[in-house]
Design an enzyme around this catalytic site. Sequence first.
Site, PDB file in Angstrom:
ATOM      1  CG  ASP A 107      -2.022   0.959   1.207  1.00 55.35           C
ATOM      2  OD1 ASP A 107      -2.043   1.785   0.278  1.00 55.35           O
ATOM      3  OD2 ASP A 107      -2.872   0.934   2.117  1.00 55.35           O
ATOM      4  N   GLY A 151      -4.657   3.444  -8.274  1.00 52.61           N
ATOM      5  CA  GLY A 151      -4.762   3.698  -9.718  1.00 52.61           C
ATOM      6  C   GLY A 151      -3.739   4.691 -10.266  1.00 52.61           C
ATOM      7  CG  ASP A 178      -9.640   3.147   0.958  1.00 53.98           C
ATOM      8  OD1 ASP A 178      -8.817   2.792   0.099  1.00 53.98           O
ATOM      9  OD2 ASP A 178      -9.359   3.260   2.157  1.00 53.98           O
TER      10      ASP A 178
HETATM   11  C1  GAL Z   1      -5.669   2.319   2.548  1.00 52.55           C
HETATM   12  C2  GAL Z   1      -6.105   1.133   1.696  1.00 52.55           C
HETATM   13  C3  GAL Z   1      -7.111   0.333   2.482  1.00 52.55           C
HETATM   14  C4  GAL Z   1      -6.471  -0.125   3.781  1.00 52.55           C
HETATM   15  C5  GAL Z   1      -5.913   1.067   4.553  1.00 52.55           C
HETATM   16  C6  GAL Z   1      -5.092   0.638   5.760  1.00 52.55           C
HETATM   17  O1  GAL Z   1      -4.715   3.048   1.842  1.00 52.55           O
HETATM   18  O2  GAL Z   1      -6.653   1.587   0.484  1.00 52.55           O
HETATM   19  O3  GAL Z   1      -7.539  -0.781   1.720  1.00 52.55           O
HETATM   20  O4  GAL Z   1      -5.450  -1.033   3.488  1.00 52.55           O
HETATM   21  O5  GAL Z   1      -5.075   1.853   3.746  1.00 52.55           O
HETATM   22  O6  GAL Z   1      -4.538   1.689   6.443  1.00 52.55           O
END
Ligand code: GAL
Length: 528
Positions: free
Chosen positions: A256, A313, A334
């Site tokens: 991430d 993306g 999200d």
């Molecule tokens: C976001 C991600 C989520 C989750 C979250 C955790 O960036 O899109 O799916 O993983 O971080 O902090």
Amino acid sequence: MKHHLAALFALCSALSMAAETPAPPPLELGILTPKPGSAPRLNGPTIHGARPGNPFLYRIACQGLRPVQFSADGLPSSLQLDPGTGIITGTTPQTGTYRVTLHAKNASGEASRLFRIVAGETLALTPPMGWNHWYTHYDRITDKLMREAAEVMISSGMADVGYQYVNIDDCWMNAPANKDPLRVGPLRDAQGNMVPNKHFPDMRALTGFIHGKGLKAGLYTSPGRLTCGGFAGSYGHERQDAELYAGWGFDFLKYDWCSYDSIAENGDPKAPEVPHWGKGGAKLPVHKYPYQLMGGILKQQKRDIIFNLCQYGKGNVWEWGAEVGGHSWRTAGDLGFELNRITEVALKNAGYRAWSKPGSWNDPDYIQIGQIGNANGMGQPEPCPISPNEQYSYMSLWSLMAAPLIFSGDMGKLDEFTINILCNPEVIDINQDALGQCGCVVVLNEKTYLMVKDLEDGGKAVGLFNRCEVPAEMTVAWSVLGLTGPMQVRDVWRQKDLGSANSSYPAVVPRHGVVMLRLSKGDGGKGQ
Ligand code: GAL
């Protein structure tokens, strides 16, 4: 209001071409998926990729009354099948395609199904299926909750239709500061190894527990110094972390972007040769760099690890995600709960269909139904506000798009309706179809559209989607799908044959809902 609805219905009806008006469905649908029978029914993908020489693990997905006696013809000699559990273990054989026939037998009957094991470099030949903790447990996740989720994946029947990965998201590591003192501590030990927080006392034991059930374990980290939740990230320790995770026995890594933003702005000293660093100026090579690095390292592990890119993306990730070793990539931020947003994200995601193929999947985010928290809330899970019809649309879209099916609701509070949405094996067959095609959108008008997907058996799956507030009469014409002649029509949500139709099929589609059909020339494509 009544008049308003009537007018809308008239509009939606007028837009359709149906000759006869089928009876209108109830405004909100109840449970459509028939309960599994007592005889065995073999489910799950018909093709599975694994890398030669690596540990092999696969639990045969099979519904039906236990005990079931499993057997297999044509299983490579380096693999063993436990006849009682249906779990196949061993070492992946040398490169090649092994055509195995799986058999399942119990007191009520027997079933067989073709299962191709493709030993080679490509993993995730069908979209990954599983569960991720994020939208239920956020920064409250513990080893105990992960084990419970694995148990429920078996006891709820989810594993019997193909769900497999039990994935930890953010917050399993230590943070420099956090409201929970058990999550605060050294980010790394004296050797530089990442340290799990006190809620995860033994990662190896946890993956061992999950593997013991024939399931697979997933983990999360960030290429940045900290994750989105403010926990330890992998920056500067990429190889060490990948080796640690592989050594612990993880089978899936979500990577991430998060705080890598600040590195992208200032330039990554690890990669002086990469051009275009700089505030707001991050360009393609910068977007790619951290994923290329981790993707390359993961490939060197003696373990099959699915690489899930999560960077929302950036830089048209679908165009290069596979090239850097990714098996799936989030195509947007999200996902929230609003149907409009779900549809919008789905239609955009389907726009990248050219990049969807076995081993490479566009990921529009998790299945957020049942008891679940909203994307930005981090609160305790609550019943999701998406209506029943909308949940059918959601799951149908994800299946037609060959999107990863990762449920993120509360495994401890699964209700019958949610299981009905998640666990219809005929819907899942469309998602897991070996051709790996992402459905194509055919807009009929402002409020109705089709999503059409080619299937390996030469048939097609088609979803008739209605965005109206009231039921809509819709007709799917074979000519629009490039089909001619009579087709067998099967309603996959109801698992019901609807007979043969020469040139089109009319249906009344509930408000915000879907009718999902499987069209085939032969036996209706049931494949059993
Ligand atoms: C976001 C991600 C989520 C989750 C979250 C955790 O960036 O899109 O799916 O993983 O971080 O902090």
